[in-house]
Each structure stands twice: as structure tokens, then as C-alpha cells.
Design an enzyme around this catalytic site. Sequence first.
Site, short mmCIF file in Angstrom:
data_model
loop_
_atom_site.label_atom_id
_atom_site.label_comp_id
_atom_site.label_asym_id
_atom_site.label_seq_id
_atom_site.Cartn_x
_atom_site.Cartn_y
_atom_site.Cartn_z
N HIS A 131 -26.82 -37.52 20.54
CA HIS A 131 -25.68 -38.22 21.15
C HIS A 131 -26.00 -39.71 21.27
CE1 HIS A 131 -28.00 -36.98 24.90
NE2 HIS A 131 -28.00 -38.29 24.95
P1 TYD Z 1 -27.91 -33.42 27.64
O1 TYD Z 1 -27.90 -34.87 27.97
O2 TYD Z 1 -26.83 -32.91 26.73
O3 TYD Z 1 -29.32 -33.02 27.04
P2 TYD Z 1 -29.94 -33.35 25.59
O4 TYD Z 1 -29.16 -34.48 25.01
O5 TYD Z 1 -31.36 -33.69 25.87
O6 TYD Z 1 -29.86 -32.12 24.75
O7 TYD Z 1 -27.90 -32.60 29.00
C1 TYD Z 1 -28.05 -31.18 29.03
C2 TYD Z 1 -27.34 -30.67 30.25
O8 TYD Z 1 -27.92 -31.19 31.44
C3 TYD Z 1 -25.86 -31.01 30.28
O9 TYD Z 1 -25.16 -29.85 30.71
C4 TYD Z 1 -25.72 -32.07 31.33
C5 TYD Z 1 -26.93 -31.85 32.23
N1 TYD Z 1 -27.50 -33.10 32.77
C6 TYD Z 1 -27.31 -33.42 34.09
O10 TYD Z 1 -26.64 -32.70 34.85
N2 TYD Z 1 -27.89 -34.55 34.59
C7 TYD Z 1 -28.62 -35.37 33.80
O11 TYD Z 1 -29.15 -36.41 34.29
C8 TYD Z 1 -28.76 -35.06 32.40
C9 TYD Z 1 -29.52 -35.95 31.47
C10 TYD Z 1 -28.18 -33.91 31.93
#
Ligand code: TYD
Length: 144
Positions: free
Chosen positions: A53
Site C-alpha cells: 500500500h
Molecule cells: P495493515 O496496515 O494493512 O498491515 P500491512 O500493510 O503490514 O499488511 O494493517 C493490518 C491490520 O491492522 C488492519 O486491519 C488495520 C490494523 N492496524 C491498526 O489497527 N492500527 C495500526 O496502527 C496499523 C498499522 C494497522
Amino acid sequence: MSLVDDCRLVTLERFESPLGSLSPLYGGVHVPFAIKRVYYLYDVPGGAERGGHAHLALQQLIVAATGSFAVTLDDGRSRRSITLNRSYYGLYVPRLIWREITDFCTGAVCLVFASLAYDEGDYIRNYQDFLAKVRSPAAAEDLK
Ligand code: TYD
């Protein structure tokens, strides 16, 4: 908008002793933003790809607190991959850079210092949407 070349490795200070090492990190000093949030990835299974992302506004510093992983950076024109494997290096990533994190070794901990609180509205999760955003006339104008 940002360019892959705006991403840079930050070398943190190291206090080494026979009892282990320590590296401090200050917002506004080691990173050009106030640190609003810290989160970390751990227990990542082999072969997993995280972080596909970009962010509209968020800036971040990524540290391999333990172990190693690869960060691929993409500004819509060029891509670059950097392996992080030392706890005293941080990778600064400005806004509007698509980033993917892969090749986690067993036990790796990916520590992220972020400029903003979590906000799903700040994410661009679709790569085509990202390309449309960074290749728009407004983005090109921004680069001049
Ligand atoms: P995401 O940012 O999509 O993880 P990655 O890009 O590393 O695969 O986040 C995964 C999940 O965690 C998503 O449901 C949102 C949640 N999340 C939070 O609640 N708080 C945070 O600070 C972050 C980074 C993610």
C-alpha cells in the site's frame, strides 16, 4: 508527490557494550516528523508479503529491530528494493510511496515509527489507484 530517491537510510547512533547495544531515535532529529505512533510486525510466516500500500500523508521510518526483510519502494516510475538487517538503520519513507515488505526471516521484527495515528482513509491499497494518483497532471506539476 515523492520519488523513490527521497527514501533514505538513516544511520542511528549506537551505544555498544558487552551487555548489548542501544540505539535512540528522536522525532524531528532522526526523522523529519514528530513521531505519533509506533507499531511492529512480528510472527510473520515465511513467504508472507506485508504492506502492499501507499499513504496519502503518512511518513514513516522502518527498522529491522530483529532479523531481516526486504522493502520494495515504488513511486510509480521507478522501483528499488532495500534489505534491512541491522537494528541501527532506519529506512525513511515519505508520503505517496508504494511499499511492499517481503523475505522476512524467521523471528524478524519490523518496527515502524509513523507520523500519524492509524487512519484507514490515509491508505491507498489498490496499485492502479496509486498509479492514477502519482501519474496525474497534478502530481506531475508537483514535481516541477
Ligand atoms: P495493515 O496496515 O494493512 O498491515 P500491512 O500493510 O503490514 O499488511 O494493517 C493490518 C491490520 O491492522 C488492519 O486491519 C488495520 C490494523 N492496524 C491498526 O489497527 N492500527 C495500526 O496502527 C496499523 C498499522 C494497522
